[in-house]
Design a protein around this motif. Structure first.
Motif, PDB file in Angstrom:
ATOM      1  N   HIS A 144       0.807  -1.221   0.000  1.00 47.81           N
ATOM      2  CA  HIS A 144       0.000   0.000   0.000  1.00 47.81           C
ATOM      3  C   HIS A 144       0.841   1.272   0.000  1.00 47.81           C
ATOM      4  N   THR A 192      -5.492   3.379   1.871  1.00 51.82           N
ATOM      5  CA  THR A 192      -5.762   2.596   3.074  1.00 51.82           C
ATOM      6  C   THR A 192      -6.847   1.551   2.842  1.00 51.82           C
ATOM      7  N   MET A 253      -7.155  -0.457  10.760  1.00 50.20           N
ATOM      8  CA  MET A 253      -7.106   0.897  10.200  1.00 50.20           C
ATOM      9  C   MET A 253      -7.098   1.950  11.295  1.00 50.20           C
ATOM     10  N   SER A 257      -1.664   3.458  10.013  1.00 51.16           N
ATOM     11  CA  SER A 257      -0.600   2.865   9.224  1.00 51.16           C
ATOM     12  C   SER A 257       0.584   3.823   9.192  1.00 51.16           C
ATOM     13  N   ILE A 260       1.604   4.493   5.403  1.00 53.67           N
ATOM     14  CA  ILE A 260       0.690   5.341   4.628  1.00 53.67           C
ATOM     15  C   ILE A 260       0.686   6.764   5.172  1.00 53.67           C
TER      16      ILE A 260
END
Length: 317
Positions: A144, A192, A253, A257, A260
């Motif tokens: 990601h 995400t 979540m 992260s 991210i």
């Protein structure tokens, strides 16, 4: 139902204490001096000892843990070594930004995952199933953070449609529900949502295919029940397991992260945790990990209660 909820709450108490203990120990067993961030290079041993005593680092670990846990129960997580500000205020501000990002990502990821999973489950072993499954596998497999950088290059650098980093105009860290702020949310939310979308798609596909192959579905159709009614039965039977999977993904979540939030400079809990690690800010690191772990534990509690409300068999068990 009330007895089930009471039991689950009682089970959470030792889990919370264990989580607090693990958070405390993991931070303290890592090498390095936490006072490096505030001590000058030429600091004397006396000054270092005074600061260590001021922060309580000179006491035995069991005493430190007991005092830290007692203060945490009263809402006091100490002050950040690097900034001097209260840890709770720093963490809650960052967690608020992470919750905003997680909710937006959950709406995108869960909606797409449920939709693709139902379509793939209803059209198993067809080209539609293969396309939906390919999206799911790609979502789980693609890193990601790499996807985030690709989206920044395409939509921010080349097309100049969306901002690349930050949470608001002019470097603002405060959130508002207007387009000036929402455009900063689009790229990190999409990035995400990719992994949860893939996981939910595969889960819902497997559940839908399994339920459609059961005898009661054939019996419902043989009795002449409309396909809409069959679909409602499929949803009702798939909901508890799908809800558990989505609850876990939402917990991940909400944990933030680091990769991210670092790629997009999103001022959330992951970004704060990354800063605390590099600055060796023990109070901030402990407080951030504790709050995120508690979020995850209590989210699992809510998912358990929701599952019991949907499926009475869980309460009987």
């Amino acid at each position: 139902m009330l007895a089930y909820i009471a039991r689950r709450i009682v089970y959470v108490i030792p889990i919370v204490i264990s989580v607090a203990l693990v958070c405390f120990l993991l931070v303290h067993i890592t090498p390095g001096d936490p006072l490096v961030a505030v001590l000058p290079a030429d600091a004397s041993q006396e000054l270092a000892a005074q600061l260590r005593a001021a922060y309580g680092f000179d006491r035995p670990l069991p005493v430190q843990f007991g005092l830290w846990l007692l203060r945490a129960l009263h809402g006091d997580l100490g002050n950040s070594i690097a900034t001097g500000r209260p840890v709770l205020a720093e963490v809650m501000r960052a967690v608020g930004n992470t919750v905003t990002l997680a909710i937006a990502a959950a709406i995108i990821g869960f909606t797409m995952g449920i939709l693709l999973g139902l379509i793939a489950g209803y059209f198993r072993e067809t080209w539609i199933d293969k396309v939906a499954t390919s999206f799911a596998i790609a979502g789980v497999s693609v890193p990601h953070y790499w996807l985030g950088m690709v989206l920044v290059i395409i939509f921010s650098v080349q097309l100049n449609w969306l901002p690349a980093v930050g949470a608001g105009p002019n470097g603002s860290n405060s959130w508002a529900w207007d387009w000036a702020h929402l455009q900063y949310l689009v790229l990190p939310a999409i990035t995400t949502s990719v992994i949860p979308m893939g996981i939910v798609t595969r889960t819902v596909r497997a559940l839908t295919g399994d339920i459609l192959s059961q005898d009661f579905v054939e019996a419902l159709r043989a009795k002449g029940l409309h396909e809409t009614g069959v679909f409602r039965h499929v949803i009702k039977n798939a909901a508890p397991t799908a809800l558990a999977v989505m609850g876990l993904q939402l917990g991940y979540m909400l944990g933030g992260s680091i990769l991210i939030e670092t790629v997009f400079s999103w001022p959330g809990s992951g970004f704060l945790l990354n800063s605390a690690i590099f600055q060796r800010d023990l109070p901030l690191l402990q407080g951030t990990i504790l709050i995120l772990a508690l979020f995850f534990v209590f989210l699992n509690l809510l998912v358990d209660i929701a599952q019991a409300a949907i499926d009475p068999r869980i309460k009987r068990g």
